[in-house]
Design an enzyme around this catalytic site. Structure first.
Site, PDB file in Angstrom:
ATOM      1  N   GLU A  54       1.842  -1.930  12.780  1.00 59.00           N
ATOM      2  CA  GLU A  54       1.946  -3.396  12.804  1.00 59.00           C
ATOM      3  C   GLU A  54       2.525  -3.919  14.120  1.00 59.00           C
ATOM      4  OE1 GLU A  54       4.216  -3.641   9.230  1.00 59.00           O
ATOM      5  OE2 GLU A  54       2.507  -4.383   8.047  1.00 59.00           O
ATOM      6  N   LYS A  65       4.593   1.660  15.739  1.00 58.99           N
ATOM      7  CA  LYS A  65       5.604   1.540  14.694  1.00 58.99           C
ATOM      8  C   LYS A  65       5.536   2.713  13.722  1.00 58.99           C
ATOM      9  CE  LYS A  65       6.982  -1.799  11.118  1.00 58.99           C
ATOM     10  NZ  LYS A  65       6.444  -2.829  10.209  1.00 58.99           N
ATOM     11  N   GLN A  66       4.333   3.059  13.324  1.00 59.72           N
ATOM     12  CA  GLN A  66       4.178   4.158  12.372  1.00 59.72           C
ATOM     13  C   GLN A  66       2.792   4.745  12.550  1.00 59.72           C
ATOM     14  OE1 GLN A  66       3.988   1.154   8.865  1.00 59.72           O
ATOM     15  NE2 GLN A  66       3.144   3.028   8.026  1.00 59.72           N
ATOM     16  N   TRP A 107       0.827  -1.219   0.000  1.00 68.96           N
ATOM     17  CA  TRP A 107       0.000   0.000   0.000  1.00 68.96           C
ATOM     18  C   TRP A 107       0.852   1.257   0.000  1.00 68.96           C
ATOM     19  CZ3 TRP A 107      -1.312   3.272   4.514  1.00 68.96           C
ATOM     20  CH2 TRP A 107      -0.544   2.981   5.656  1.00 68.96           C
ATOM     21  N   ASP A 108       2.138   1.103   0.179  1.00 65.56           N
ATOM     22  CA  ASP A 108       3.074   2.223   0.075  1.00 65.56           C
ATOM     23  C   ASP A 108       2.825   3.027  -1.196  1.00 65.56           C
ATOM     24  OD1 ASP A 108       4.059   0.255   1.801  1.00 65.56           O
ATOM     25  OD2 ASP A 108       6.152   0.730   1.393  1.00 65.56           O
TER      26      ASP A 108
END
Lengths: 773, 773
Positions: free
Chosen positions: A487, A599-600, A356-357
């Site tokens: 994640e 994580k993000q 999905w980046d």
């Protein structure tokens, strides 16, 4: 974190031989042209640390997965773009000594990537065990003009002594992946030929049957004279030509090697060899200098549209150019069958497959820096996979045309093999829908929705409508068992971001249907009829939109990442010992999952995408709550935080994130650059400047800027194409300077004031007019 | 579900050749003796469906795991007890035709497992392509008297025609596992020898280095005369003896083959061969008939203590004996290094390693049916792994002596490789503590706690104390990220069962410390000092016990399996189409996880273990809520439900569950018997009768019964050893008959009335006295 790359605005330079960093440098100095590329391996033998890698886009192998306990729905394979024929390799023997930088005395070493011209240079000074001193100079390129061709020159100069030289330069097809789940080799030889004029190898991937034909012609010149080929080597998967000659002190000889690499994806099998022969002839006829000139001209065109200039901060300047350079080395957008692997052609990790980046990070970059067709092709890539996405959802038990696009794919089929990702990290469906919206918002190209977009949106909306369920307990719709963008949580209930993007998809799809009902009812009827759409579906969507459950802490005014988030021990990252980071290298997976660490961007990813739906205080409260618990151990994390920080007026934080994302690979921030570069996050770096510092947004068909100038910088400027306008935006200490070199007038909103930017017009707005966020 | 096994009280009979079921029958007819065992493979060649398997307890290989994306804390290997030297195999060639039941005409076939005597029989009538008719009769046993020995006889009779026979009977060490993650073979040859007198093979496992020495002597008799060995075959990993002879119509010849199998775990390497020679001599000297008689006598002793008689229901009778027989074939308890693999010696699945099945299901069976040392050895097995359990916890980030016993192990190290199980299915720690409590409750053997038990409890209590965390939001302790016994949920928060058993462990450990403080303060001080225990730990435990959060639905009066359970769509299993079951074969993992369906008892497992803490209404409400959503797709599920159903007076339900658990393998209920038998669940079958129908409980050192008689049965009886008493309990239509043949008087509580059962006393209580549940 490391700091060994010499800072320079246009060059990436390694000025010493650092064997311990060799795999990192091999990644950083990678070259490519969107069609193919390779790591910066040495031409000659090297017995030190090295990951050999040459890749051709779209040529993959479906490696059998490694799964402990198989469960229904797991994919059968993990597709990976694989290491292919090595065309650069040569064996250089001098006075009986094989040249191997790990075995000789290296006196001088420079590796230099000229990003302006797209050429990789290397110079090495060597003393052999017999005292002979040599200087090696090589240059190498993957042509951006003719994307099936590449070339190198390799010059040997004797500095001291006499050198009896045996040079064997060839094509090696007996290569393997370091990442091979069962230590298998992935290629079979189909054909080879070798004579004094050329060498060629044609290999076929096992199972997938891609033919890759590599053909080389080369020339060794000494003292202006060609040296004739001596022996020709011709064995299974290996062909080469040998040259034997002697150089006295002060003399030099140069090998010029021209290669073409053609695949059965682009040519019929029958024509492959003939095409290769013709193409190689035309490439070799040009000669290396002309190829280098063409290459520089080709890159000049790319830079013209996409360069960002930063004055007053050479590290920042070098970094942003490195990011842009690598993006265009990875993907140029002409071929709608291709996409952007997270590591491009710079390593094996993530298998060169699509995440999905692309939608979340890369599309904005390509939309703004090149013609709209490129971003459109990236959207069409998913459109072509729609049927497979419907099959993928059906495998999991969904029906009636619900589509779940894969987390990881190369041909539309899912090929990741962790259930918590494959089955649960379904927010990717949201990003794919959002990218369509984003593209239409940016380009105004409503035709895309009619031609392709709505069908994809329908499949996605249907998925969400089935994926939620009505909770009797809550009297709202819930979404159970998901993994959000963060994640470091798996299988959570009611991830706020996923619930939010799902509802947004349902709403947007409904709106698109409503718009088309008036603007193009025939096409709409055709699409809906083909999809067996019934009106009750849309009513259900609206019911879900109106009754979706969103976890929140009403008291604190924050959205909860998921149900139960406040049950965790909430300790800011700043209180963790440095020795325990990065967590993914120091902590067990169990401990990470139970912790509060992120994580993000997750909730913040939603507030980034949908910021127009939220007031600044809400965004600030959530940023202030979540950022301190975020470890940014995904390369995709700092950019989103930088953009939000810039929006919130946290300029220092934004600049800190900018450096982290832009120099992530150059400074090996996460200790993993040796695996390859973080290509897709490089688009995030671009966003950090354009959407972060410059505050670019598209609203109501107009481009808005809310620019700030990082303290360390004197100025920065960038160029975007926007609806026929070609805007050059520069911010310096005086203010903003805009120049429209396109053929369309557009409206530009600067610090909330609207200006008409006429074609070829300019605009200067002094900085004093700043409205604070 | 299948129904092809002929029903008989003492025999398991397959009366036709069913090649399609051959792997199922190979599992069902498995034989073993606790030290080693094998599937019921044919002696002669067979090219049809077959899983060859001979196993030796404790001889394992650490197979490299298959993991898609490695994460910190993952185990490096999955240990598996491996297929070893095939000692039964022979090649039989008649008139040049190789005997292979898949290739010849099978006229008659019977496979029969005589459970009373512990002997496997097979008779086959065959017509060869040349018209020759043969009858083959074989018998086979693994001795329960001398557990390193086994023997078989193989009789060939010519029914019609003349048979020129070449019989080659040997030892084949070139065997592999079907379950080998990377298709590797696990054995190296160490030595072999072969002559007219004997053949032997010594193999060593790779990596682990277990030597297994197999030695065979055999004798072929025709017409009362030994036929001399012809050729001797002697090659890498294979040794054999050949016999050539001719049989006329009506004549027969019989091969008697004696084998001893010795391992370096039980003998020094230097002695292995000599020991084998001596032992083999003594075994062969007895001859087959004597071995069979000894075997029957050995089994008679086992049956005397452990048999259950059921009158009026031959299917139920056969089933319970089959379960008991297989349990004692798998584990006899003499060796505290051994444990009970879920499939015993009957297949490769689950790798022959130890799960919490032992503590939760097997220990009650062994406690009651044999001497207390056996259950004690099973507890000591874990005690010996305590240090490894502490290391295992440390890998995950726990400290200060916290112990997490592995989910799957053979040597104390974790060897499962799914994070959601390995890291999260931590309730196993609770079952291990509960087994200690259960053992002490049953036996009164407090010395075990002092010698071993408390140390294990300390490690477990420390783990729980670190594994919970204080929730500021709830102002209670929570436990995040666990997987309960219901593995159809992963990574949930506050699994009621896990929270409950954790609190119970903390409470029990505190109580044991308090008891010892008065009864054995010196030993206590020694243990606590060695463990660096500080008093504050116990205070913390008490704080956790007092403030643990338990998810519940106060309105419905039920405990919630986990946070958010009521957000699911709650649809009873009865409303699922039959075609969609079993879910684990028909649904994607994703769909299973999000559904309400329960694999095995979870909340109900807690109410089963800790039933004395809950009133009957609470148990009934929870049973009525959860059982309808339970799919019982773990073999361990029906028994717990049967016991609770019996307690709640739901006799029909209890009987239904009894049949399901007891004939699970005989009728191949879950379509997976071909993988091997569900050995550990067989102990659950025993529990279904003794704890379910007979309602046996231990309270305050007394044994209680609350028996009911299933409608279909005329009577049932079983025997338990309890604190020196040896009680035979029989329930028939009249009532309960108890007989104490032991040397201790005990108190027996029957339907809430206490009776003194004197040594050698009897008791008859008419059924009319029944108190209803």
């Amino acid at each position: 974190m490391k700091d060994y790359i010499v800072k320079d605005p246009w060059q990436i330079i390694e000025d010493q031989f650092r064997p311990e960093y060799n795999e990192i440098s091999e990644s950083i100095f990678s070259i490519g042209n969107g069609r193919m590329g390779q790591r910066a391996n040495f031409e000659e033998d090297y017995s030190g640390k090295s990951l050999s890698g040459s890749y051709v886009a779209g040529v993959y192998y479906p490696d059998k997965t490694r799964v402990g306990w198989w469960k229904n729905g797991y994919p059968e394979y993990f597709a990976k773009v694989i290491n292919s024929t090595n065309w650069i390799g040569l064996h250089l023997t001098v006075n009986g000594i094989l040249l191997d930088l790990a075995q000789v005395t290296v006196k001088k070493f420079e590796r230099r990537l000229d990003m302006k011209a797209g050429v990789l240079h290397r110079t090495v000074g060597i003393t052999l065990s017999d005292g002979t001193q040599l200087a090696i100079t090589s240059r190498r390129l993957y042509s951006v003009v003719e994307s099936q061709s590449a070339a190198l020159s390799y010059q040997i100069r004797v500095v001291q002594g006499t050198a009896h030289i045996l040079l064997e330069s060839g094509l090696d097809g007996d290569i393997s992946n370091r990442d091979s789940n069962y230590d298998e080799k992935f290629w079979d030889e189909v054909a080879r030929s070798a004579n004094e004029e050329h060498i060629s190898l044609q290999l076929k991937t096992k199972k997938t049957g891609f033919d890759v034909h590599t053909r080389v012609t080369q020339q060794l010149v000494h003292d202006g004279q060609s040296i004739a080929v001596g022996e020709v080597i011709d064995r299974e998967k290996y062909v080469a030509q040998q040259y034997e000659f002697t150089l006295e002190s002060g003399q030099e000889a140069t090998l010029s090697k021209y290669a073409v690499i053609l695949t059965s994806e682009n040519h019929s099998l029958a024509d492959l060899s003939a095409h290769a022969e013709t193409l190689l002839q035309s490439v070799a006829d040009k000669g290396l200098e002309k190829l280098i000139n063409e290459q520089a001209a080709g890159w000049a065109k790319i830079w013209q549209d996409s360069d960002i200039q930063i004055e007053g901060d050479v590290a920042a300047q070098q970094a942003i150019r490195f990011n842009i350079f690598q993006l265009y080395q990875t993907y140029t957008g002409e071929d709608d069958r291709l996409n952007i692997g997270p590591k491009g052609f710079t390593g094996e990790k993530y298998g060169g497959v699509t995440y999905w980046d692309t939608e979340a990070y890369c599309i904005p970059f390509y939309m703004a820096t090149t013609k709209p067709e490129i971003a459109r092709n990236l959207l069409i890539y998913r459109y072509k996979h729609l049927q497979k996405a419907i099959e993928n959802a059906a495998k999991l038990g969904f029906k009636d045309g619900a589509a779940l696009f894969p987390m990881v794919t190369i041909n539309g089929e899912e090929c990741h093999n962790e259930w918590e990702i494959t089955f649960e990290e379904i927010h990717r469906n949201g990003a794919i829908a959002f990218a369509i919206y984003n593209y239409v918002r940016y380009t105004g190209d409503v035709s895309y929705l009619q031609e392709y977009g709505l069908e994809v949106l329908l499949g996605i909306a249907r998925f969400w409508a089935q994926r939620v369920n009505w909770s009797e307990a809550k009297q709202q719709y819930v979404m159970l068992g998901v993994t959000g963008p963060n994640e470091y949580e798996n299988n959570v209930n009611n991830n706020w971001y996923t619930n939010r993007i799902a509802a947004w998809c349902l709403q947007y799809t409904s709106e698109v249907i409503d718009q088309f009902a008036s603007s193009n009812p025939d096409r709409l009827q055709h699409i809906l009829h083909t999809a067996s759409f019934v009106t009750a579906e849309k009513e259900k969507w609206q019911h879900i939109v109106a009754n979706m459950y969103y976890p929140e802490d009403a008291e604190g005014g924050i959205y909860l990442q998921q149900d139960g988030f406040l049950d965790k021990e909430l300790i800011p990252v700043s209180e963790l010992p440095v020795s325990e980071r990065p967590l993914n290298q120091k902590w067990s997976w169990d401990r990470i999952l139970r912790s509060c660490y992120i994580k993000q961007a997750d909730v913040l990813q939603g507030l980034y995408f949908l910021e127009d739906h939220y007031d600044l205080d809400t965004i600030r409260r959530n940023y202030d709550f979540y950022e301190p618990m975020t470890v940014h151990e995904s390369s995709l994390s700092p950019c989103v935080h930088a953009i939000i920080a810039a929006k919130l007026g946290k300029e220092d934080k934004a600049y800190e994130f900018y450096l982290r994302t832009s120099r992530l690979d150059l400074d090996d921030y996460n200790n993993d650059t040796e695996d390859g570069l973080h290509i897709t996050s490089m688009a995030g770096t671009w966003m950090t400047i354009v959407e972060g510092f410059a505050g670019m947004r598209i609203r109501d068909g107009k481009v808005h800027f809310q620019p700030i100038l990082p303290t360390k910088w004197d100025s920065y400027s960038f160029r975007i194409t926007f609806r026929g306008a070609d805007l050059q935006i520069k911010l310096d200490h005086e203010g903003v300077h805009v120049n429209n070199s396109g053929n369309q007038d557009v409206q530009v909103v600067l610090w909330d004031t609207q200006y008409a930017m006429l074609s070829n017009g300019t605009l200067d707005v002094p900085y004093a007019v700043t409205s604070k966020a």
